[in-house]
Design a protein around this motif. Structure first.
Motif, PDB file in Angstrom:
ATOM      1  N   ASN A  20       1.355  -1.409   0.066  1.00  0.00           N
ATOM      2  CA  ASN A  20       0.045   0.191   0.417  1.00  0.00           C
ATOM      3  C   ASN A  20       0.931   1.223  -0.127  1.00  0.00           C
ATOM      4  N   GLU A  21       1.717   1.715   0.495  1.00  0.00           N
ATOM      5  CA  GLU A  21       2.565   2.467   1.128  1.00  0.00           C
ATOM      6  C   GLU A  21       3.581   2.570  -0.463  1.00  0.00           C
ATOM      7  N   ALA A  22       3.607   1.211  -0.821  1.00  0.00           N
ATOM      8  CA  ALA A  22       4.850   1.609  -1.955  1.00  0.00           C
ATOM      9  C   ALA A  22       3.924   2.430  -3.252  1.00  0.00           C
ATOM     10  N   ILE A  23       2.569   2.105  -3.507  1.00  0.00           N
ATOM     11  CA  ILE A  23       1.992   2.288  -4.366  1.00  0.00           C
ATOM     12  C   ILE A  23       1.702   3.795  -4.394  1.00  0.00           C
ATOM     13  N   GLU A  24       0.882   4.008  -2.567  1.00  0.00           N
ATOM     14  CA  GLU A  24       0.774   5.176  -2.966  1.00  0.00           C
ATOM     15  C   GLU A  24       2.306   6.087  -3.200  1.00  0.00           C
ATOM     16  N   GLY A  25       3.216   6.063  -2.855  1.00  0.00           N
ATOM     17  CA  GLY A  25       4.327   6.673  -2.642  1.00  0.00           C
ATOM     18  C   GLY A  25       5.333   6.899  -4.500  1.00  0.00           C
ATOM     19  N   PHE A  26       4.760   5.923  -4.724  1.00  0.00           N
ATOM     20  CA  PHE A  26       4.562   6.131  -6.377  1.00  0.00           C
ATOM     21  C   PHE A  26       3.972   7.551  -7.187  1.00  0.00           C
ATOM     22  N   ASP A  27       2.916   7.295  -6.444  1.00  0.00           N
ATOM     23  CA  ASP A  27       2.042   7.701  -6.886  1.00  0.00           C
ATOM     24  C   ASP A  27       1.842   9.170  -6.587  1.00  0.00           C
ATOM     25  N   SER A  28       2.791   9.497  -5.120  1.00  0.00           N
ATOM     26  CA  SER A  28       3.472  11.013  -4.868  1.00  0.00           C
ATOM     27  C   SER A  28       4.272  11.232  -5.518  1.00  0.00           C
ATOM     28  N   VAL A  29       5.970  11.034  -5.482  1.00  0.00           N
ATOM     29  CA  VAL A  29       6.569  11.754  -5.897  1.00  0.00           C
ATOM     30  C   VAL A  29       6.929  11.536  -7.379  1.00  0.00           C
ATOM     31  N   GLU A  30       7.286  13.095  -7.768  1.00  0.00           N
ATOM     32  CA  GLU A  30       7.008  12.559  -9.172  1.00  0.00           C
ATOM     33  C   GLU A  30       8.638  12.213  -9.735  1.00  0.00           C
ATOM     34  N   GLY A  31       8.610  12.112 -10.847  1.00  0.00           N
ATOM     35  CA  GLY A  31       9.525  11.977 -11.242  1.00  0.00           C
ATOM     36  C   GLY A  31       9.403  10.457 -13.012  1.00  0.00           C
ATOM     37  N   GLU A  32      10.745   9.723 -12.821  1.00  0.00           N
ATOM     38  CA  GLU A  32      11.214   8.509 -13.960  1.00  0.00           C
ATOM     39  C   GLU A  32      10.733   7.539 -12.719  1.00  0.00           C
ATOM     40  N   HIS A  33      10.356   7.075 -12.159  1.00  0.00           N
ATOM     41  CA  HIS A  33      10.154   5.827 -11.508  1.00  0.00           C
ATOM     42  C   HIS A  33      10.604   4.327 -12.575  1.00  0.00           C
ATOM     43  N   LEU A  34       9.656   4.171 -14.091  1.00  0.00           N
ATOM     44  CA  LEU A  34       9.794   2.956 -14.651  1.00  0.00           C
ATOM     45  C   LEU A  34      11.355   2.617 -14.753  1.00  0.00           C
ATOM     46  N   GLN A  35      12.169   3.924 -14.829  1.00  0.00           N
ATOM     47  CA  GLN A  35      13.466   4.185 -15.520  1.00  0.00           C
ATOM     48  C   GLN A  35      14.628   3.634 -14.460  1.00  0.00           C
ATOM     49  N   ALA A  36      14.498   4.277 -13.066  1.00  0.00           N
ATOM     50  CA  ALA A  36      14.930   4.220 -11.749  1.00  0.00           C
ATOM     51  C   ALA A  36      14.759   2.495 -11.430  1.00  0.00           C
ATOM     52  N   ILE A  37      13.505   1.930 -11.675  1.00  0.00           N
ATOM     53  CA  ILE A  37      13.075   0.199 -11.713  1.00  0.00           C
ATOM     54  C   ILE A  37      14.084  -0.728 -12.467  1.00  0.00           C
ATOM     55  N   GLU A  38      13.798  -0.109 -13.221  1.00  0.00           N
ATOM     56  CA  GLU A  38      14.558  -0.620 -13.989  1.00  0.00           C
ATOM     57  C   GLU A  38      16.610  -0.790 -14.388  1.00  0.00           C
ATOM     58  N   ASP A  39      16.584   0.151 -14.024  1.00  0.00           N
ATOM     59  CA  ASP A  39      18.022   1.089 -13.861  1.00  0.00           C
ATOM     60  C   ASP A  39      18.772  -0.640 -12.552  1.00  0.00           C
ATOM     61  N   LEU A  40      17.316  -0.545 -11.603  1.00  0.00           N
ATOM     62  CA  LEU A  40      17.757  -1.148 -10.156  1.00  0.00           C
ATOM     63  C   LEU A  40      18.266  -2.602 -10.446  1.00  0.00           C
ATOM     64  N   GLU A  41      17.561  -3.038 -11.356  1.00  0.00           N
ATOM     65  CA  GLU A  41      17.359  -3.966 -11.816  1.00  0.00           C
ATOM     66  C   GLU A  41      18.236  -4.923 -12.490  1.00  0.00           C
ATOM     67  N   ARG A  42      18.420  -4.450 -13.480  1.00  0.00           N
ATOM     68  CA  ARG A  42      20.247  -4.563 -14.608  1.00  0.00           C
ATOM     69  C   ARG A  42      21.010  -4.445 -13.753  1.00  0.00           C
ATOM     70  N   LYS A  43      21.263  -3.560 -12.593  1.00  0.00           N
ATOM     71  CA  LYS A  43      22.541  -3.812 -11.967  1.00  0.00           C
ATOM     72  C   LYS A  43      22.580  -4.708 -10.845  1.00  0.00           C
TER      73      LYS A  43
END
Length: 90
Positions: free
Chosen positions: A30-53
């Motif tokens: 629940n916090e992850a979904i709410e936090g994702f919506d409340s913070v601006e930025g390119e989150h999907l790219q950051a997630i993909e970068d973390l997964e790649r690393k």
């Protein structure tokens, strides 16, 4: 990757509803979904970068341990051959 699909808008109807119901029971989700919506930025790219690393680091560790055990097995084989050969010689 249900959450990632939900964030990208690929989950609709029952699948999205199911994830939202799961979020009601799981405070972290629940916090992850709410936090994702409340913070601006390119989150999907950051997630993909973390997964790649993470994937790169795990592959490096896997390769290191494979080489380590391969070296040990070769050394053990050589020692066995020398040991058996010297035992037969004497």
């Amino acid at each position: 990757m249900k959450l990632k699909d939900y964030i990208q808008g690929k989950r609709h109807g029952k699948a999205a509803n199911e994830l939202e119901r799961d979020a009601m029971n799981d405070p972290f989700l629940n916090e992850a979904i709410e936090g994702f919506d409340s913070v601006e930025g390119e989150h999907l790219q950051a997630i993909e970068d973390l997964e790649r690393k993470i994937k790169q680091k795990s592959e490096k560790k896997k390769n290191f341990f494979f080489q380590y055990w391969q070296t040990i097995s070769i050394a053990a084989s050589i020692l066995l051959i020398i040991g058996i050969g010297s035992w037969m010689y004497f």
